[in-house]
Design an enzyme around this catalytic site. Structure first.
Site, PDB file in Angstrom:
ATOM      1  N   LYS A 220       4.042  99.387  37.260  1.00 10.03           N
ATOM      2  CA  LYS A 220       3.258 100.039  36.216  1.00 10.03           C
ATOM      3  C   LYS A 220       1.888 100.451  36.728  1.00 10.03           C
ATOM      4  O   LYS A 220       1.359  99.887  37.685  1.00 10.03           O
ATOM      5  CB  LYS A 220       3.159  99.130  34.985  1.00 10.03           C
ATOM      6  CG  LYS A 220       4.490  99.049  34.243  1.00 10.03           C
ATOM      7  CD  LYS A 220       4.400  98.262  32.962  1.00 10.03           C
ATOM      8  CE  LYS A 220       5.742  98.317  32.221  1.00 10.03           C
ATOM      9  NZ  LYS A 220       5.727  97.482  30.989  1.00 10.03           N
ATOM     10  N   ARG A 260      11.270  91.703  34.560  1.00 10.66           N
ATOM     11  CA  ARG A 260      12.020  92.962  34.608  1.00 10.66           C
ATOM     12  C   ARG A 260      11.447  93.794  35.746  1.00 10.66           C
ATOM     13  O   ARG A 260      10.262  94.146  35.723  1.00 10.66           O
ATOM     14  CB  ARG A 260      11.887  93.677  33.261  1.00 10.66           C
ATOM     15  CG  ARG A 260      12.682  94.960  33.138  1.00 10.66           C
ATOM     16  CD  ARG A 260      12.526  95.547  31.736  1.00 10.66           C
ATOM     17  NE  ARG A 260      13.276  96.778  31.584  1.00 10.66           N
ATOM     18  CZ  ARG A 260      12.806  97.990  31.899  1.00 10.66           C
ATOM     19  NH1 ARG A 260      11.564  98.110  32.376  1.00 10.66           N
ATOM     20  NH2 ARG A 260      13.557  99.069  31.740  1.00 10.66           N
TER      21      ARG A 260
END
Length: 294
Positions: A220, A260
């Site tokens: 991210k 994840r």
């Protein structure tokens, strides 16, 4: 394994959820696994690298992404879920639509990972209760086209905790059993980089909500500042993999139920090392708790 056989509290260590984006426009690997055969091969690769389960998504939730049609999402997701489940792999479906969740569970998915926490589709929570399927409820405030307009908090940790509690209450009211619920703080979703870092530093507080915690930080944009070294290009998502592995190690050490990730090998190692280190501490805590009851 059926949808009703997955336990959220029996995992011996942090679970590694490998990401399969069956999309043309995901921020990290859009288009690479759009074809069914490519997505299935990717699933086999992730499992060989140490994934515990696979998360299949047919709709990008990157900042600015527009929603795809229900028909397109179904066509992307269901054949991949079916093929991977037929191969014996535990599969999660990453969707905000109850209709897609239903078809995916029928195809063999054992987890529904709803990044909207049941807010995007009023039919989602009733379906989760009906199917008695394990679900991930993420902290969410708006769809990707607008989420950056909702990064305002009195206290990001306190507000995220309060809003997650509200999602849990709504799920329980709909009939979802508490042992079926996993929470995700939604790093990067309606959060600035500083707010995502603050949430990441508050994992013990998030775990104190009393439900299993999934941490999704992989590649991210907030990790870019931790990837500005050596020959890394912080603006290249794949060059954030080592930073993602570091987050996985921290999450595993803090007792997260799962992480994840796009690249699983580093997270798989982190999970196992953390389990080895946590083992004696967890055993000591249990002994202490039993002694306190006497």
């Amino acid at each position: 394994m059926t949808a009703t056989q997955l336990s959220t509290d029996a995992a011996p260590r942090c679970q590694v959820m490998g990401i399969i984006n069956v999309t043309p426009d995901s921020f990290s690997d859009g288009g690479r696994f759009l074809e069914v055969d490519a997505a299935v091969r990717r699933g086999f690769e992730l499992m060989r690298d140490g994934a515990d389960l696979l998360d299949v998504g047919g709709e990008s939730t990157r900042p600015g992404a527009r929603r795809v049609s229900e028909a397109d999402e179904l066509a992307r997701v269901v054949p991949v879920v079916e093929a991977l489940a037929r191969g014996g792999f535990p599969v999660s479906v990453d969707t905000m639509r109850a209709s897609v969740a239903r078809r995916a569970v029928e195809a063999g998915a054992v987890i529904v990972n709803d990044v909207s926490g049941g807010l995007a589709d009023p039919g989602m929570l009733p379906f989760l209760a009906e199917a008695d399927v394990t679900c991930v409820l993420m902290h969410w405030r708006a769809h990707s086209t607008r989420m950056d307009d909702f990064c305002f908090y009195d206290s990001v940790v306190d507000d995220v905790c309060a809003e997650l509690r509200d999602r849990v209450d709504s799920a329980l009211d709909a009939g979802v059993r508490p042992e079926r619920i996993i929470l995700d703080p939604g790093l990067g979703f309606a959060k600035t980089a500083a707010q995502s870092w603050e949430l990441l530093s508050a994992l013990p507080t998030l775990r104190a909500l009393g439900l299993p915690l999934l941490v999704g930080a992989s590649r991210k944009r907030f990790l870019a500042e931790a990837a500005a070294y050596g020959r890394r290009e912080p603006d290249v998502p794949a060059d954030r993999d080592e930073a993602s592995d570091a987050v996985a190690a921290i999450a595993a050490a803090e007792g997260a139920w799962g992480v994840r990730v796009h690249s699983v090998s580093g997270a798989a190692a982190a999970s196992r090392v953390a389990a080895r280190l946590r083992g004696p501490r967890v055993a000591a805590d249990l002994v202490g708790a039993r002694a306190a009851k006497r």
